[in-house]
Design a protein around this motif. Structure first.
Motif, mmCIF file in Angstrom:
data_model
loop_
_atom_site.group_PDB
_atom_site.id
_atom_site.type_symbol
_atom_site.label_atom_id
_atom_site.label_comp_id
_atom_site.label_asym_id
_atom_site.label_seq_id
_atom_site.Cartn_x
_atom_site.Cartn_y
_atom_site.Cartn_z
ATOM 1 N N LEU A 24 -9.681 3.800 3.253
ATOM 2 C CA LEU A 24 -8.690 3.432 4.262
ATOM 3 C C LEU A 24 -9.307 2.289 5.059
ATOM 4 N N PRO A 25 -9.243 1.052 4.510
ATOM 5 C CA PRO A 25 -9.917 -0.081 5.161
ATOM 6 C C PRO A 25 -9.265 -0.447 6.493
ATOM 7 N N TRP A 26 -10.095 -0.829 7.413
ATOM 8 C CA TRP A 26 -9.655 -1.270 8.741
ATOM 9 C C TRP A 26 -8.611 -2.382 8.611
ATOM 10 N N GLN A 27 -8.892 -3.381 7.788
ATOM 11 C CA GLN A 27 -7.996 -4.530 7.703
ATOM 12 C C GLN A 27 -6.667 -4.189 7.035
ATOM 13 N N VAL A 28 -6.633 -3.128 6.217
ATOM 14 C CA VAL A 28 -5.384 -2.733 5.571
ATOM 15 C C VAL A 28 -4.528 -1.900 6.527
ATOM 16 N N PHE A 29 -5.161 -0.956 7.233
ATOM 17 C CA PHE A 29 -4.402 -0.144 8.190
ATOM 18 C C PHE A 29 -3.855 -1.009 9.323
ATOM 19 N N LEU A 40 -0.531 3.297 6.949
ATOM 20 C CA LEU A 40 -1.101 3.362 5.613
ATOM 21 C C LEU A 40 -0.480 2.295 4.731
ATOM 22 N N SER A 41 -1.249 1.823 3.756
ATOM 23 C CA SER A 41 -0.675 0.926 2.759
ATOM 24 C C SER A 41 0.351 1.699 1.939
ATOM 25 N N PRO A 42 1.365 1.022 1.398
ATOM 26 C CA PRO A 42 2.343 1.721 0.552
ATOM 27 C C PRO A 42 1.687 2.460 -0.616
ATOM 28 N N ARG A 43 0.642 1.869 -1.195
ATOM 29 C CA ARG A 43 -0.031 2.534 -2.320
ATOM 30 C C ARG A 43 -0.643 3.848 -1.912
ATOM 31 N N ALA A 45 -0.051 5.620 0.871
ATOM 32 C CA ALA A 45 0.985 6.528 1.358
ATOM 33 C C ALA A 45 1.698 7.197 0.194
ATOM 34 N N GLY A 46 1.949 6.437 -0.869
ATOM 35 C CA GLY A 46 2.598 7.007 -2.042
ATOM 36 C C GLY A 46 1.730 8.048 -2.728
ATOM 37 N N MET A 47 0.435 7.770 -2.810
ATOM 38 C CA MET A 47 -0.489 8.720 -3.415
ATOM 39 C C MET A 47 -0.564 10.008 -2.611
ATOM 40 N N ARG A 54 -5.824 17.061 -1.303
ATOM 41 C CA ARG A 54 -6.150 16.549 0.026
ATOM 42 C C ARG A 54 -7.045 15.321 -0.099
ATOM 43 N N PRO A 55 -6.720 14.231 0.573
ATOM 44 C CA PRO A 55 -7.556 13.037 0.464
ATOM 45 C C PRO A 55 -8.790 13.088 1.358
ATOM 46 N N LEU A 56 -9.858 12.505 0.861
ATOM 47 C CA LEU A 56 -11.011 12.130 1.680
ATOM 48 C C LEU A 56 -10.918 10.622 1.832
ATOM 49 N N LEU A 57 -10.701 10.151 3.047
ATOM 50 C CA LEU A 57 -10.477 8.737 3.286
ATOM 51 C C LEU A 57 -11.692 8.122 3.959
ATOM 52 N N ALA A 58 -12.253 7.112 3.303
ATOM 53 C CA ALA A 58 -13.387 6.396 3.860
ATOM 54 C C ALA A 58 -12.859 5.293 4.774
#
Length: 394
Positions: A24-29, A40-43, A45-47, A54-58
């Motif tokens: 979950l990159p700073w520049q994308v969020f 979230l990016s559409p990609r 969010a879709g996932m 459950r996601p682990l988001l870096a």
């Protein structure tokens, strides 16, 4: 990917796994600007919407609006990055993921310098001190947004003697976190060392170091990246079956080790078709979604682990590992030899025993001797309590 999570949710029917890891990159969020609401990016969010896993988001990487993407190593940068982390956490409270603070800071917080092999000097952006300051600020922001959030710190890349990891723990990076994460790969070591046994030994060495410095406050460990690429024609080649054997062995050991909280296998699918390119060949599936041996291994191991209530590692002399599992089907032993080419011949006082190699659907006919190589073998041990085991090698 297979894990040993603390707060389980529904499992994938095929895999039994319940977590996946992504950035979950700073520049994308904050793609519309630091002062604009993030999303979230559409990609991604879709996932998140498409899977019960459950996601682990870096939470990671710089933002082009902050010093042209430089890593946040001063007060202003840490404040802005922590604000992003808090906002992202608040946006996901309805279905909270797990979080990880950065990805391989010790390798990539700044590029173009010789590889960092220790805790780093204070003026090096990659240093343990710079990461600790960011991690503590970020964890606090996440906790403010969601007091129950699950947050990992560390995500360390190659750290030869674990000096960087030990330093961030000593400096308090993990104090308010849920656990400590590390990455480990050995595919480019000498051929005889590209094994699960070597990887297990390195993770056990880290645990000993942490216990020596932290005692009973040593944090729970999470291996958020590990894997073996199946290249051919390169300098770090690993046969597909050996990569599958390594993956299965590591997951079995981790499941039976109480201070390991989870393991994430890198990665689900090959990134490309070049047989010599490392980054193209880490997948459990190839680029066209054809399964490699590791795909079946992960699925089988995960089903076994999720069907057990108790686990125990029983190492034997000569390079044999046994994992004892107790569950609804009674007791099972999973046995494997630790080195390629090694075969152990197991006998339980001459009793016929049913066994199957991983990924074989049904046990073979009961036999008084079971041959075990690096591909783990599942042994029906429900009636073997108190029966002595003998092993010969040849």
């Amino acid at each position: 990917m297979a894990t040993k999570p603390r707060r389980p949710r529904r499992r994938s029917r095929r895999w039994g796994s319940i977590l996946f890891r992504d950035d979950l990159p700073w520049q994308v969020f904050k793609r519309n600007g630091l002062d604009q609401p993030g999303s979230l990016s559409p990609r991604l969010a879709g996932m998140v919407a498409a899977t019960p896993a459950r996601p682990l988001l870096a939470l990671d990487y710089g933002h082009p609006a902050f010093r042209k993407g430089a890593s946040p190593i001063d007060e202003e940068g840490r404040a802005k990055f922590a604000a992003f982390a808090g906002e992202a956490t608040g946006a996901m409270r309805a279905s909270p993921p797990m979080y990880e603070v950065w990805n391989e800071w010790n390798l990539g917080a700044v590029l173009g310098r010789p590889k960092l092999t220790d805790a780093g000097r204070p003026d090096d952006p990659r240093s343990a001190g710079n990461y600790t300051a960011l991690a503590r600020r970020t964890v606090a922001a996440i906790r403010k947004a969601d007091p129950n959030a699950f947050v990992l710190v560390g995500a360390a890349g190659e750290d030869p003697q674990w000096q960087w990891v030990d330093a961030i723990v000593a400096q308090g990076a993990a104090r308010q976190a849920s656990g400590l994460s590390v990455h480990y790969y050995n595919h480019c070591l000498r051929p005889g060392y590209r094994t699960a046994t070597e990887a297990i030994g390195r993770i056990e060495a880290l645990r000993r170091k942490l216990v020596a410095s932290q005692g009973d406050k040593a944090p729970q460990l999470y291996i958020t990246e590990t894997g073996w690429p199946t290249t051919t024609g390169g300098h770090c080649d690993i046969p597909r079956q050996a990569a599958g054997d390594n993956t299965a062995q590591f997951l079995l050991w981790a499941a039976a080790t109480p201070w390991i909280g989870g393991v994430w296998i890198y990665q689900l699918r090959d990134q490309g078709r070049n047989p010599t390119e490392l980054e193209d060949n880490f997948g459990l599936f190839d680029y066209d979604y054809r399964p490699k041996p590791a795909a079946c291994m992960v699925a089988d191991v995960t089903r076994i682990v999720h069907g057990a209530k108790r686990w125990r590692v029983l190492r034997q002399a000569g390079g044999l590992t046994l994992i004892q599992l107790d569950g609804a089907k009674g007791r099972q032993l999973v046995a494997f030899a630790e080195q390629q080419g090694q075969v152990a011949h197991l006998s339980f006082a001459g009793r016929p025993v049913a066994a199957r190699p991983l990924c074989q659907a049904a046990p073979s006919a009961a036999a008084t001797t079971i041959d075990v190589g690096t591909r783990p073998v599942v042994i029906d041990a429900a009636s073997l309590s108190g029966v002595p085991l003998s092993a010969t090698f040849g």
